[in-house]
Design a protein around this motif. Structure first.
Motif, PDB file in Angstrom:
ATOM      1  N   THR A 232       8.855  -2.485  -1.060  1.00  0.00           N
ATOM      2  CA  THR A 232       7.613  -1.718  -0.950  1.00  0.00           C
ATOM      3  C   THR A 232       7.428  -1.242   0.489  1.00  0.00           C
ATOM      4  O   THR A 232       7.460  -2.040   1.437  1.00  0.00           O
ATOM      5  CB  THR A 232       6.402  -2.568  -1.361  1.00  0.00           C
ATOM      6  OG1 THR A 232       6.618  -3.069  -2.687  1.00  0.00           O
ATOM      7  CG2 THR A 232       5.119  -1.754  -1.330  1.00  0.00           C
ATOM      8  N   VAL A 233       7.231   0.058   0.652  1.00  0.00           N
ATOM      9  CA  VAL A 233       7.045   0.629   1.994  1.00  0.00           C
ATOM     10  C   VAL A 233       5.590   0.951   2.284  1.00  0.00           C
ATOM     11  O   VAL A 233       5.205   1.094   3.444  1.00  0.00           O
ATOM     12  CB  VAL A 233       7.918   1.888   2.180  1.00  0.00           C
ATOM     13  CG1 VAL A 233       9.393   1.524   2.099  1.00  0.00           C
ATOM     14  CG2 VAL A 233       7.575   2.963   1.160  1.00  0.00           C
TER      15      VAL A 233
ATOM     16  N   ALA B 261       3.555  -5.487   2.649  1.00  0.00           N
ATOM     17  CA  ALA B 261       3.783  -4.099   3.044  1.00  0.00           C
ATOM     18  C   ALA B 261       2.520  -3.533   3.692  1.00  0.00           C
ATOM     19  O   ALA B 261       1.404  -3.968   3.386  1.00  0.00           O
ATOM     20  CB  ALA B 261       4.147  -3.265   1.826  1.00  0.00           C
TER      21      ALA B 261
END
Length: 246
Positions: free
Chosen positions: A50-51, A69
Motif C-alpha cells: 500500500t502506497v 502507509a
C-alpha cells in the motif's frame, strides 16, 4: 464531520483484521506492487504494498498504527492520485458510506492500472442473519437503505463475485463476526464497532437485546441454533468483487 468521527472512536478495540479474510483480499490483489486503499479507516487489511490510504475521518486516521502507509484526508469521489498511478485500488467495507457511488467507482478505475478489489456485502443474504431477523430488525432498515446491490456493483465494474465466509472465531468485529458467539452482541463495545448497530442506536435496539439476553440465559437460543454450533464458518453475505481492468 463523517459518521466515523462519531462512531469510530474505539474502532480498533473490536475491529482487528482477521487473517483468513486478509488472505482472501491479498489473493484478490494478486501481484499488485502498488496499492491505494480507499476508505481505509484504521488500516485493516492493507498489504505491505500500500502506497497511500485515502480516508475522510481524522478520528480513523489517528488510529492507524505506526508504520502504516501514509494517509491523506480525502474521499473516494476525489482520490488525490494521477491516472493509472497504482497497480490496484482496494476498498474494504466502505462503499456503503460513499455519497456518490458512481463517482467513487470511476475514481477507483481511473487511478488503478490493473485491478479493483472491493469487499462489501449482499443485503439479500445479510438481512436473514439470525441476529437481525430474530432480534434486531430495526437495524435492517439502515443497511437496506445504504447497501449496494451486488449485481449492480458487479455490472458496473465488470467484476467477478466471490463469497467470503465468516470464521466462527473471526477477530474482525463487523456485524456478523460473532454469529457463533451470540453473547458478544450484548457488549456495547462490540455494537459500537459495527456501524449498522451503532447507527441504529442502543435505545432502539434495547428490546431486542433484552430478548437475546433472556434467550441465552434460558437456553432457547442454543436450542434454536444448535446447527450453528456445529459449523466452522458461515456465509453471512460478505462478498469480494474483483475487476481486472483493460
Amino acid at each position: 464531520m463523517t459518521v466515523y468521527d462519531t462512531i469510530g472512536r474505539t474502532y480498533t478495540s473490536t475491529r482487528r483484521p482477521d487473517p483468513r479474510v486478509a488472505a482472501r483480499i491479498t489473493a484478490a490483489l494478486g501481484d499488485a506492487a502498488t496499492v491505494v486503499d480507499v476508505g481505509a479507516g484504521a488500516g485493516s487489511y492493507e498489504p505491505p504494498t500500500t502506497v497511500l490510504a485515502v480516508e475522510p475521518s481524522p478520528t480513523m486516521i489517528a488510529q492507524r498504527p505506526p508504520g502504516a502507509a501514509p494517509a491523506v484526508r480525502a474521499v473516494a469521489e476525489a482520490i488525490p492520485l494521477p491516472d493509472k498511478s497504482v497497480d490496484a485500488a482496494m476498498a474494504v467495507l466502505t462503499i456503503h458510506h460513499w455519497t456518490d457511488l458512481a463517482a467513487g467507482l470511476a475514481e477507483l478505475r481511473r487511478v488503478a492500472r490493473s485491478r479493483v478489489v472491493i469487499l462489501t456485502w449482499d443485503q439479500t443474504v445479510a438481512r436473514e442473519f439470525w441476529l437481525l431477523r430474530e432480534y434486531l430488525p430495526e437495524a435492517i432498515a439502515i443497511d437496506d437503505a445504504r447497501a449496494v446491490p451486488i449485481d449492480r456493483l458487479a455490472d458496473a465494474l465488470d467484476a467477478r463475485v466471490e463469497a467470503v465466509p465468516v470464521p466462527h472465531d473471526c477477530t474482525d468485529g463487523f456485524l456478523a463476526a460473532y454469529w457463533r458467539r451470540p453473547a458478544a452482541y450484548l457488549d456495547p463495545a462490540v455494537r459500537a464497532g459495527a456501524s449498522g448497530l451503532a447507527q441504529t442506536g442502543d435505545t432502539r435496539l434495547r428490546p431486542g437485546l433484552a430478548r437475546l439476553e433472556a434467550d441465552l440465559t434460558s437456553g432457547t437460543w442454543t436450542t434454536n441454533h444448535a446447527d450453528l454450533l456445529m459449523m466452522d464458518e458461515l456465509d453471512a453475505g460478505y462478498r469480494l468483487l474483483v475487476a481486472d481492468l483493460p
